[in-house]
Design a protein around this motif. Structure first.
Motif, PDB file in Angstrom:
ATOM      1  N   ARG A  29      43.013 -15.991  17.788  1.00  0.00           N
ATOM      2  CA  ARG A  29      42.430 -15.581  16.510  1.00  0.00           C
ATOM      3  C   ARG A  29      41.297 -14.568  16.718  1.00  0.00           C
ATOM      4  O   ARG A  29      41.176 -13.587  15.983  1.00  0.00           O
ATOM      5  CB  ARG A  29      41.927 -16.812  15.742  1.00  0.00           C
ATOM      6  CG  ARG A  29      43.055 -17.721  15.248  1.00  0.00           C
ATOM      7  CD  ARG A  29      42.499 -18.846  14.391  1.00  0.00           C
ATOM      8  NE  ARG A  29      43.553 -19.514  13.643  1.00  0.00           N
ATOM      9  CZ  ARG A  29      44.180 -20.606  14.024  1.00  0.00           C
ATOM     10  NH1 ARG A  29      43.872 -21.143  15.187  1.00  0.00           N
ATOM     11  NH2 ARG A  29      45.120 -21.148  13.277  1.00  0.00           N
ATOM     12  N   GLN A  32      42.778 -11.222  17.427  1.00  0.00           N
ATOM     13  CA  GLN A  32      43.242 -10.564  16.212  1.00  0.00           C
ATOM     14  C   GLN A  32      42.093  -9.895  15.465  1.00  0.00           C
ATOM     15  O   GLN A  32      42.202  -8.762  14.999  1.00  0.00           O
ATOM     16  CB  GLN A  32      43.929 -11.571  15.282  1.00  0.00           C
ATOM     17  CG  GLN A  32      45.307 -12.009  15.715  1.00  0.00           C
ATOM     18  CD  GLN A  32      45.885 -13.027  14.752  1.00  0.00           C
ATOM     19  OE1 GLN A  32      45.758 -14.233  14.960  1.00  0.00           O
ATOM     20  NE2 GLN A  32      46.507 -12.549  13.691  1.00  0.00           N
ATOM     21  N   VAL A  33      40.976 -10.619  15.364  1.00  0.00           N
ATOM     22  CA  VAL A  33      39.822 -10.084  14.635  1.00  0.00           C
ATOM     23  C   VAL A  33      39.225  -8.893  15.387  1.00  0.00           C
ATOM     24  O   VAL A  33      38.854  -7.872  14.788  1.00  0.00           O
ATOM     25  CB  VAL A  33      38.761 -11.181  14.417  1.00  0.00           C
ATOM     26  CG1 VAL A  33      37.508 -10.603  13.775  1.00  0.00           C
ATOM     27  CG2 VAL A  33      39.337 -12.281  13.536  1.00  0.00           C
ATOM     28  N   ALA A  35      40.784  -6.882  17.045  1.00  0.00           N
ATOM     29  CA  ALA A  35      41.712  -5.758  16.866  1.00  0.00           C
ATOM     30  C   ALA A  35      41.600  -5.163  15.459  1.00  0.00           C
ATOM     31  O   ALA A  35      42.329  -4.237  15.116  1.00  0.00           O
ATOM     32  CB  ALA A  35      43.142  -6.205  17.130  1.00  0.00           C
ATOM     33  N   GLY A  36      40.698  -5.748  14.639  1.00  0.00           N
ATOM     34  CA  GLY A  36      40.447  -5.190  13.316  1.00  0.00           C
ATOM     35  C   GLY A  36      40.979  -5.995  12.147  1.00  0.00           C
ATOM     36  O   GLY A  36      40.806  -5.603  10.993  1.00  0.00           O
ATOM     37  N   GLU A  37      41.617  -7.152  12.419  1.00  0.00           N
ATOM     38  CA  GLU A  37      42.182  -7.953  11.333  1.00  0.00           C
ATOM     39  C   GLU A  37      41.121  -8.857  10.701  1.00  0.00           C
ATOM     40  O   GLU A  37      40.146  -9.232  11.347  1.00  0.00           O
ATOM     41  CB  GLU A  37      43.335  -8.820  11.848  1.00  0.00           C
ATOM     42  CG  GLU A  37      44.562  -8.044  12.288  1.00  0.00           C
ATOM     43  CD  GLU A  37      45.709  -8.972  12.642  1.00  0.00           C
ATOM     44  OE1 GLU A  37      45.948  -9.928  11.855  1.00  0.00           O
ATOM     45  OE2 GLU A  37      46.350  -8.766  13.684  1.00  0.00           O
ATOM     46  N   GLN A  38      41.352  -9.212   9.439  1.00  0.00           N
ATOM     47  CA  GLN A  38      40.544 -10.218   8.747  1.00  0.00           C
ATOM     48  C   GLN A  38      41.403 -11.468   8.579  1.00  0.00           C
ATOM     49  O   GLN A  38      42.548 -11.375   8.132  1.00  0.00           O
ATOM     50  CB  GLN A  38      40.088  -9.715   7.374  1.00  0.00           C
ATOM     51  CG  GLN A  38      39.182  -8.501   7.443  1.00  0.00           C
ATOM     52  CD  GLN A  38      38.634  -8.124   6.077  1.00  0.00           C
ATOM     53  OE1 GLN A  38      38.645  -8.919   5.137  1.00  0.00           O
ATOM     54  NE2 GLN A  38      38.135  -6.901   5.966  1.00  0.00           N
ATOM     55  N   LEU A  39      40.876 -12.629   8.918  1.00  0.00           N
ATOM     56  CA  LEU A  39      41.645 -13.871   8.867  1.00  0.00           C
ATOM     57  C   LEU A  39      40.969 -14.898   7.970  1.00  0.00           C
ATOM     58  O   LEU A  39      39.743 -15.045   7.979  1.00  0.00           O
ATOM     59  CB  LEU A  39      41.801 -14.468  10.265  1.00  0.00           C
ATOM     60  CG  LEU A  39      42.470 -13.623  11.348  1.00  0.00           C
ATOM     61  CD1 LEU A  39      42.515 -14.401  12.653  1.00  0.00           C
ATOM     62  CD2 LEU A  39      43.878 -13.219  10.927  1.00  0.00           C
ATOM     63  N   ARG A  59      35.934 -12.212  10.325  1.00  0.00           N
ATOM     64  CA  ARG A  59      35.933 -10.791   9.994  1.00  0.00           C
ATOM     65  C   ARG A  59      35.435  -9.984  11.184  1.00  0.00           C
ATOM     66  O   ARG A  59      34.532 -10.420  11.914  1.00  0.00           O
ATOM     67  CB  ARG A  59      35.006 -10.513   8.791  1.00  0.00           C
ATOM     68  CG  ARG A  59      35.358 -11.296   7.520  1.00  0.00           C
ATOM     69  CD  ARG A  59      36.639 -10.754   6.889  1.00  0.00           C
ATOM     70  NE  ARG A  59      36.921 -11.420   5.620  1.00  0.00           N
ATOM     71  CZ  ARG A  59      37.676 -12.499   5.487  1.00  0.00           C
ATOM     72  NH1 ARG A  59      38.218 -13.060   6.579  1.00  0.00           N
ATOM     73  NH2 ARG A  59      37.909 -13.035   4.303  1.00  0.00           N
TER      74      ARG A  59
END
Length: 208
Positions: A29, A32-33, A35-39, A59
């Motif tokens: 997780r 992912q964040v 790498a620029g993702e919002q979860l 974020r």
């Protein structure tokens, strides 16, 4: 401040100081964040105190030039809400039957039908032993079935608050409720059905 019960040290990678199973759960997780993702996700946590549920928001932290510098994370404790929803769902199922949940023979929850059947309020029933609701001649049976790990359907004699008795048909099974192993019980009053069956049998015997 603490994260999962541990002190936060500024500048230190928190995942390096957490148990392996926690790192395996959270590392993907964080990647992912970063790498620029919002979860946003629901996370279940278990420890020696039981289960808890959190809505987690993660974020990326982005600088003025658009580069990801790190990750921010905050969570909202939803444990009480989820338990309340779980309770409401269980208690509303088959509302025409008395429904209760007990742990080690001590009542935790009861729906309105169960309360009316035995003549107690829900507050009076909480913490009460299930054996108090059984006639003396049915208590050994109740004790045996209440601690069985197998689903059970059986008949027993119940005792109301006013001392009157009725024949109940009970269905029990093991469930996980609020993070602990409990017994789910549904009961219906079958006294009239049993009386009708007895009357038919007596009539048949008279005319043989």
């Amino acid at each position: 401040r603490k994260v999962v019960g541990r002190d936060v040290v500024i500048g230190k990678n928190k995942l390096e100081d957490t148990p392996a199973h926690f790192r395996e759960h959270w590392q993907p997780r964080y990647e992912q964040v970063l790498a620029g993702e919002q979860l946003t996700f629901l996370d279940k946590h278990e420890d020696e105190t039981g289960e808890s549920w959190r809505e987690v928001h993660m974020r990326p932290i982005i600088d003025a030039e658009g580069r990801v510098m790190g990750a921010s994370c905050f969570s909202i404790d939803l444990t009480d809400r989820i338990w309340a929803e779980e309770s409401a769902q269980l208690m509303s199922n088959l509302a025409f039957e008395g429904i209760a949940i007990h742990s080690q023979g001590q009542l935790i929850e009861a729906n309105q039908t169960f309360c009316e059947l035995f003549g107690y309020t829900s507050e009076e029933l909480k913490g009460m032993s299930v054996l108090k609701l059984a006639a003396a001649r049915s208590q050994e049976l109740i004790k045996e079935k209440s601690f069985s790990d197998q689903p059970e359907v059986y008949e027993a004699v119940g005792v109301r608050k006013d001392g009157s008795e009725f024949v109940g048909e009970l269905s029990t099974r093991v469930i996980t409720y609020r993070g602990q192993t409990c017994r789910f019980v549904s009961i219906r009053d079958i006294t009239e059905r049993k009386q009708a069956q007895a009357a038919i049998q007596a009539s048949e015997e008279r005319y043989r």
